[in-house]
Design a protein around this motif. Structure first.
Motif, PDB file in Angstrom:
ATOM      1  N   THR A 181       0.814  -1.206   0.000  1.00 36.62           N
ATOM      2  CA  THR A 181       0.000   0.000   0.000  1.00 36.62           C
ATOM      3  C   THR A 181       0.850   1.259   0.000  1.00 36.62           C
ATOM      4  O   THR A 181       0.417   2.294  -0.469  1.00 36.62           O
ATOM      5  CB  THR A 181      -0.969   0.027   1.201  1.00 36.62           C
ATOM      6  OG1 THR A 181      -0.230  -0.107   2.415  1.00 36.62           O
ATOM      7  CG2 THR A 181      -1.993  -1.071   1.093  1.00 36.62           C
ATOM      8  N   THR A 217     -10.170  -9.454  -9.889  1.00 38.74           N
ATOM      9  CA  THR A 217     -10.813  -9.581  -8.586  1.00 38.74           C
ATOM     10  C   THR A 217     -10.073 -10.588  -7.703  1.00 38.74           C
ATOM     11  O   THR A 217      -9.908 -10.352  -6.510  1.00 38.74           O
ATOM     12  CB  THR A 217     -12.291  -9.997  -8.723  1.00 38.74           C
ATOM     13  OG1 THR A 217     -12.380 -11.149  -9.569  1.00 38.74           O
ATOM     14  CG2 THR A 217     -13.125  -8.879  -9.310  1.00 38.74           C
ATOM     15  N   SER A 251      -8.029  -9.476  -4.333  1.00 45.67           N
ATOM     16  CA  SER A 251      -8.483 -10.134  -3.107  1.00 45.67           C
ATOM     17  C   SER A 251      -7.324 -10.830  -2.402  1.00 45.67           C
ATOM     18  O   SER A 251      -7.166 -10.713  -1.187  1.00 45.67           O
ATOM     19  CB  SER A 251      -9.581 -11.143  -3.448  1.00 45.67           C
ATOM     20  OG  SER A 251      -9.987 -11.834  -2.296  1.00 45.67           O
ATOM     21  N   LYS A 288      -5.172  -8.331  -0.820  1.00 43.90           N
ATOM     22  CA  LYS A 288      -5.912  -7.485   0.124  1.00 43.90           C
ATOM     23  C   LYS A 288      -5.789  -6.011  -0.239  1.00 43.90           C
ATOM     24  O   LYS A 288      -5.508  -5.158   0.594  1.00 43.90           O
ATOM     25  CB  LYS A 288      -5.470  -7.745   1.561  1.00 43.90           C
ATOM     26  CG  LYS A 288      -5.753  -9.169   1.994  1.00 43.90           C
ATOM     27  CD  LYS A 288      -5.372  -9.424   3.413  1.00 43.90           C
ATOM     28  CE  LYS A 288      -5.694 -10.883   3.716  1.00 43.90           C
ATOM     29  NZ  LYS A 288      -5.194 -11.314   4.964  1.00 43.90           N
ATOM     30  N   ALA A 296      -7.906  -2.954  -2.122  1.00 46.87           N
ATOM     31  CA  ALA A 296      -9.236  -2.553  -2.579  1.00 46.87           C
ATOM     32  C   ALA A 296      -9.186  -2.226  -4.070  1.00 46.87           C
ATOM     33  O   ALA A 296      -8.191  -1.708  -4.566  1.00 46.87           O
ATOM     34  CB  ALA A 296      -9.717  -1.337  -1.792  1.00 46.87           C
ATOM     35  N   ARG A 297     -10.260  -2.539  -4.748  1.00 44.21           N
ATOM     36  CA  ARG A 297     -10.327  -2.253  -6.179  1.00 44.21           C
ATOM     37  C   ARG A 297     -10.141  -0.754  -6.441  1.00 44.21           C
ATOM     38  O   ARG A 297      -9.480  -0.351  -7.386  1.00 44.21           O
ATOM     39  CB  ARG A 297     -11.663  -2.749  -6.730  1.00 44.21           C
ATOM     40  CG  ARG A 297     -11.748  -2.717  -8.206  1.00 44.21           C
ATOM     41  CD  ARG A 297     -13.056  -3.314  -8.701  1.00 44.21           C
ATOM     42  NE  ARG A 297     -12.773  -3.896  -9.990  1.00 44.21           N
ATOM     43  CZ  ARG A 297     -13.237  -5.037 -10.424  1.00 44.21           C
ATOM     44  NH1 ARG A 297     -14.021  -5.748  -9.662  1.00 44.21           N
ATOM     45  NH2 ARG A 297     -12.923  -5.485 -11.605  1.00 44.21           N
ATOM     46  N   SER A 298     -10.719   0.073  -5.571  1.00 40.54           N
ATOM     47  CA  SER A 298     -10.586   1.524  -5.733  1.00 40.54           C
ATOM     48  C   SER A 298      -9.128   1.956  -5.597  1.00 40.54           C
ATOM     49  O   SER A 298      -8.671   2.855  -6.302  1.00 40.54           O
ATOM     50  CB  SER A 298     -11.458   2.265  -4.714  1.00 40.54           C
ATOM     51  OG  SER A 298     -11.072   1.931  -3.395  1.00 40.54           O
ATOM     52  N   THR A 299      -8.389   1.314  -4.707  1.00 44.77           N
ATOM     53  CA  THR A 299      -6.965   1.625  -4.536  1.00 44.77           C
ATOM     54  C   THR A 299      -6.206   1.277  -5.807  1.00 44.77           C
ATOM     55  O   THR A 299      -5.363   2.054  -6.276  1.00 44.77           O
ATOM     56  CB  THR A 299      -6.375   0.860  -3.341  1.00 44.77           C
ATOM     57  OG1 THR A 299      -7.095   1.223  -2.165  1.00 44.77           O
ATOM     58  CG2 THR A 299      -4.897   1.149  -3.157  1.00 44.77           C
ATOM     59  N   TYR A 300      -6.494   0.131  -6.378  1.00 46.09           N
ATOM     60  CA  TYR A 300      -5.839  -0.291  -7.621  1.00 46.09           C
ATOM     61  C   TYR A 300      -6.062   0.734  -8.726  1.00 46.09           C
ATOM     62  O   TYR A 300      -5.125   1.165  -9.388  1.00 46.09           O
ATOM     63  CB  TYR A 300      -6.357  -1.662  -8.053  1.00 46.09           C
ATOM     64  CG  TYR A 300      -5.958  -2.037  -9.458  1.00 46.09           C
ATOM     65  CD1 TYR A 300      -4.632  -2.340  -9.770  1.00 46.09           C
ATOM     66  CD2 TYR A 300      -6.897  -2.084 -10.482  1.00 46.09           C
ATOM     67  CE1 TYR A 300      -4.260  -2.682 -11.063  1.00 46.09           C
ATOM     68  CE2 TYR A 300      -6.537  -2.431 -11.773  1.00 46.09           C
ATOM     69  CZ  TYR A 300      -5.221  -2.727 -12.053  1.00 46.09           C
ATOM     70  OH  TYR A 300      -4.856  -3.060 -13.333  1.00 46.09           O
TER      71      TYR A 300
END
Length: 75
Positions: free
Chosen positions: A17, A38, A42, A45, A47-51
Motif C-alpha cells: 500500500t 478480482t 483479493s 488485500k 481494494a479495487r478503488s486503490t488499484y
C-alpha cells in the motif's frame, strides 16, 4: 498462525500500500498470467478503488516542479 507470520503478512501488505509501483508490478504480472483482477486484488488485500487510483495517478504540477527543482539543484 504465529505472531511472526502475522507480522510478516502485515508488513507485506503495508509495503504494497505504501509502494504503488511494487503493487502494480505484481498485479500486472498476475494479470499477464491470466488471473482475474478480482482474484488478484483479493489475494493481495488491495481494494479495487486503490488499484484504480494507482493506475490513474499522475503527479501534480507542484510535484513535477519539486522533482525538477530537486534534480536540478542536487547536481
Amino acid at each position: 498462525m504465529t505472531s511472526e507470520q502475522t507480522s510478516r503478512g502485515v508488513t507485506f501488505e503495508v509495503q504494497l500500500t505504501q509502494n504503488c509501483g511494487l503493487g502494480l508490478e505484481i498485479i500486472d504480472r498476475s494479470l499477464a498470467m491470466g488471473h482475474r483482477i478480482t482474484s488478484v486484488l483479493s489475494a493481495l488485500k488491495i481494494a479495487r478503488s486503490t488499484y484504480y487510483q494507482w493506475k490513474n495517478w499522475h503527479p501534480s504540477q507542484q510535484e513535477t516542479h519539486r522533482r525538477i527543482f530537486t534534480v536540478h539543484f542536487e547536481h
